[in-house]
Write an enzyme that holds these catalytic residues in place. Structure first.
Site, mmCIF file in Angstrom:
data_model
loop_
_atom_site.group_PDB
_atom_site.id
_atom_site.type_symbol
_atom_site.label_atom_id
_atom_site.label_comp_id
_atom_site.label_asym_id
_atom_site.label_seq_id
_atom_site.Cartn_x
_atom_site.Cartn_y
_atom_site.Cartn_z
ATOM 1 N N THR A 54 0.835 -1.206 0.000
ATOM 2 C CA THR A 54 0.000 0.000 0.000
ATOM 3 C C THR A 54 0.869 1.253 0.000
ATOM 4 O OG1 THR A 54 -1.542 1.307 1.324
ATOM 5 C CG2 THR A 54 -0.261 -0.304 2.520
ATOM 6 N N SER A 56 -1.485 3.655 10.284
ATOM 7 C CA SER A 56 -2.416 2.783 11.020
ATOM 8 C C SER A 56 -1.702 1.466 11.252
ATOM 9 C CB SER A 56 -3.701 2.537 10.223
ATOM 10 O OG SER A 56 -3.477 1.557 9.220
ATOM 11 N N TYR A 59 -2.899 -1.446 10.438
ATOM 12 C CA TYR A 59 -3.030 -2.192 9.173
ATOM 13 C C TYR A 59 -1.885 -1.831 8.218
ATOM 14 C CZ TYR A 59 -4.062 -2.208 4.231
ATOM 15 O OH TYR A 59 -3.915 -2.309 2.880
ATOM 16 N N HIS A 60 -1.684 -0.514 7.996
ATOM 17 C CA HIS A 60 -0.622 -0.100 7.069
ATOM 18 C C HIS A 60 0.748 -0.562 7.573
ATOM 19 C CE1 HIS A 60 -3.809 2.837 5.763
ATOM 20 N NE2 HIS A 60 -3.286 2.584 4.579
ATOM 21 N N LYS A 81 1.761 -3.968 6.586
ATOM 22 C CA LYS A 81 2.264 -4.050 5.206
ATOM 23 C C LYS A 81 3.745 -3.648 5.135
ATOM 24 C CE LYS A 81 -1.744 -4.744 2.794
ATOM 25 N NZ LYS A 81 -2.130 -5.167 1.456
HETATM 26 N N1 USQ Z 1 -11.362 10.073 4.341
HETATM 27 C C1 USQ Z 1 -12.232 11.150 4.499
HETATM 28 N N2 USQ Z 1 -13.548 10.875 4.634
HETATM 29 C C2 USQ Z 1 -14.052 9.605 4.631
HETATM 30 C C3 USQ Z 1 -13.164 8.531 4.457
HETATM 31 C C4 USQ Z 1 -11.820 8.804 4.326
HETATM 32 O O1 USQ Z 1 -11.823 12.310 4.517
HETATM 33 O O2 USQ Z 1 -15.276 9.456 4.775
HETATM 34 C C5 USQ Z 1 -9.933 10.338 4.149
HETATM 35 C C6 USQ Z 1 -9.024 9.591 5.122
HETATM 36 O O3 USQ Z 1 -8.898 10.320 6.331
HETATM 37 C C7 USQ Z 1 -7.739 9.458 4.330
HETATM 38 C C8 USQ Z 1 -8.213 9.342 2.875
HETATM 39 O O4 USQ Z 1 -9.558 9.830 2.860
HETATM 40 O O5 USQ Z 1 -6.972 10.610 4.443
HETATM 41 C C9 USQ Z 1 -8.184 7.934 2.317
HETATM 42 O O6 USQ Z 1 -8.940 7.098 3.188
HETATM 43 P P1 USQ Z 1 -9.503 5.670 2.731
HETATM 44 O O7 USQ Z 1 -10.400 5.184 3.828
HETATM 45 O O8 USQ Z 1 -10.067 5.739 1.355
HETATM 46 O O9 USQ Z 1 -8.156 4.830 2.612
HETATM 47 P P2 USQ Z 1 -7.257 4.083 3.707
HETATM 48 O O10 USQ Z 1 -7.901 3.933 5.024
HETATM 49 O O11 USQ Z 1 -5.915 4.739 3.687
HETATM 50 O O12 USQ Z 1 -7.133 2.639 3.105
HETATM 51 C C10 USQ Z 1 -7.493 2.288 1.779
HETATM 52 C C11 USQ Z 1 -7.696 0.784 1.738
HETATM 53 C C12 USQ Z 1 -6.381 0.104 2.089
HETATM 54 C C13 USQ Z 1 -5.291 0.601 1.134
HETATM 55 C C14 USQ Z 1 -5.188 2.133 1.218
HETATM 56 C C15 USQ Z 1 -4.219 2.749 0.268
HETATM 57 O O13 USQ Z 1 -8.726 0.395 2.635
HETATM 58 O O14 USQ Z 1 -6.555 -1.311 2.027
HETATM 59 O O15 USQ Z 1 -4.075 0.042 1.513
HETATM 60 O O16 USQ Z 1 -6.478 2.659 0.886
HETATM 61 S S1 USQ Z 1 -3.472 4.221 0.941
HETATM 62 O O17 USQ Z 1 -4.492 5.110 1.441
HETATM 63 O O18 USQ Z 1 -2.674 4.841 -0.090
HETATM 64 O O19 USQ Z 1 -2.638 3.775 2.053
#
Ligand code: USQ
Length: 382
Positions: free
Chosen positions: A144, A179, A181-182, A185
């Site tokens: 990720t 997090s 989870y991250h 990875k």
């Molecule tokens: N966010 C909002 N509002 C929401 C949901 C999320 O502002 O209602 C923000 C979060 O705070 C974050 C961003 O949007 O800053 C991305 O959040 P996300 O929930 O889409 O992504 P994340 O929790 O980081 O995890 C997801 C996948 C995970 C993958 C990751 C890639 O669930 O499996 O590894 O995306 S990354 O984000 O690049 O680490």
């Protein structure tokens, strides 16, 4: 190729299985339905009903004539992993079999421990089963972009050359995940790198950003082949969530200042990237790392795009910042390199208004299934 997909029931695993089978590869999927069980236990069921693997495989066969084999079992159990590799003699192992939700991993001790144990055990078992039984097989591991965090310098593709006191060397790019989870990875990458350099395994680590989308060539053949489409605070990724919130008439939940920037990609591009990596494998003793994203947006930009798409079909979308349940930078530099997969042949599907509108139209058909009490964040980092 003989392709073994670990975690073949997931949002990405199932579309990947169909994509490889349709391309003529011999596909076996393994899953223990852990994500379904967690989703049920946390009231986070997907928007559209997703039949189980036996049913999905039968529907896919009726639509295409192609077979996909299934193994139901827990890959954190070494016997299940070793049997799967022994039975299938894979050329490629695609490893998605992890607890994928950052919020779930931050919910409490039990959830953190489950995430930690499952993710590390599956990776460890996968490495050992390949090393012992199929040492030439290529492991394609879903990592990720969150492993890197949000450093104040450009993010390279996995590696960084450093000059220190007049001498140079190349290291894994520094990691600082946001997090548990991250963080699992990050630990996966270190484990893989250790076994690559000591035992000559071939590994590609795909550092993926948040994925959005519902539609793939195969999923569009029958509505029951749809990927698990989550919109809740635990399993839903931000773009999918915003689109469902728009349809439900709930103000888009921008966490905090909304300047959080990430690298996004369409589900169709996840499939392309994984297949390109599998069909052009890493060499023996190589840990090849690609940043898997096609464009970067802040949360505020995403919200604006969804609002604009809503207005195109007469949906009035409100945007509302709410206190950020996570601990993350809300204003930061973000410039990841992502040319490696393009060099392999990736042709990106960008987040156009047409793409967002067609997702809104699809979600509208399931509007009556949206449970509004699954939208607001239920997990806080502290
Ligand atoms: N966010 C909002 N509002 C929401 C949901 C999320 O502002 O209602 C923000 C979060 O705070 C974050 C961003 O949007 O800053 C991305 O959040 P996300 O929930 O889409 O992504 P994340 O929790 O980081 O995890 C997801 C996948 C995970 C993958 C990751 C890639 O669930 O499996 O590894 O995306 S990354 O984000 O690049 O680490």
């Amino acid at each position: 190729m003989r392709v073994l997909i670990l975690g073949g029931d997931g949002y990405l695993g199932w579309p990947t299985a169909m994509d490889f089978a349709q391309a003529g590869h011999d596909v076996t999927v393994v899953d223990n339905y852990m994500r379904r069980q967690i989703a049920e236990a946390t009231d986070s069921d997907p928007l559209m009903a997703a039949p189980n693997l036996t049913e999905r495989v039968a529907i896919f066969k009726a639509a295409t004539g192609r077979e996909i084999s299934i193994i139901i079992g827990d890959l954190a159990d070494p016997d299940v992993m070793f049997d799967a590799v022994r039975q299938t003699k894979p050329d490629t192992v695609i490893h998605y079999a992890e607890q994928p939700s950052a919020p779930y991993s931050m919910r409490g001790f039990r959830e953190a421990r489950q995430t930690f144990q499952n993710n590390l055990d599956v990776t460890f078992n996968c490495i050992w089963a390949v090393k012992e039984l199929a040492p030439e097989a290529h492991i394609v591991k879903l990592g990720t972009m969150g492993e890197y965090g949000t450093p104040n310098i450009d993010i390279e593709e996995g590696w960084l050359e450093i000059e220190h006191k007049g001498r140079k060397d190349k290291f894994l790019y520094p990691r600082a995940a946001g997090s548990l989870y991250h963080t699992t990875k990050v630990l996966d990458t270190d484990l893989l790198w250790f076994y690559v350099r000591t035992h000559g395994l071939r590994v590609t680590d795909l550092m993926q950003g948040p994925v959005y989308g519902l539609s793939t060539n195969e999923a569009d053949l029958d509505p029951r082949l749809v990927p698990n489409f989550h919109y809740d605070d635990i399993f839903g990724t931000v773009v999918n969530r915003f689109l469902v919130q728009a349809v439900a008439g709930i103000p888009l939940t921008v966490y905090g200042g909304g300047g959080q920037t990430r690298g996004y990609l369409n589900l169709r591009d996840t499939l392309q990237c994984v297949r390109l990596a599998a069909e052009q494998p890493a060499g023996a003793g190589e840990l090849r790392i690609f940043n898997q994203l096609t464009e970067t947006f802040s949360v505020n930009e995403l919200a604006d795009r969804v609002q604009q798409a809503g207005s195109k079909i007469g949906i009035d979308v409100e945007i509302k910042s709410i206190p950020n349940p996570r601990k993350e930078k809300e204003e930061h530099y973000y410039n990841p390199t992502h040319s490696g997969l393009v060099d392999l042949g990736l042709e990106p599907h960008f987040m156009t208004q047409e793409v967002l509108v067609s997702m809104l139209e699809r979600i509208l058909k399931s509007k009556d299934r949206i449970a509004v009490d699954r939208i607001m964040p239920r997990v806080r980092w502290s």
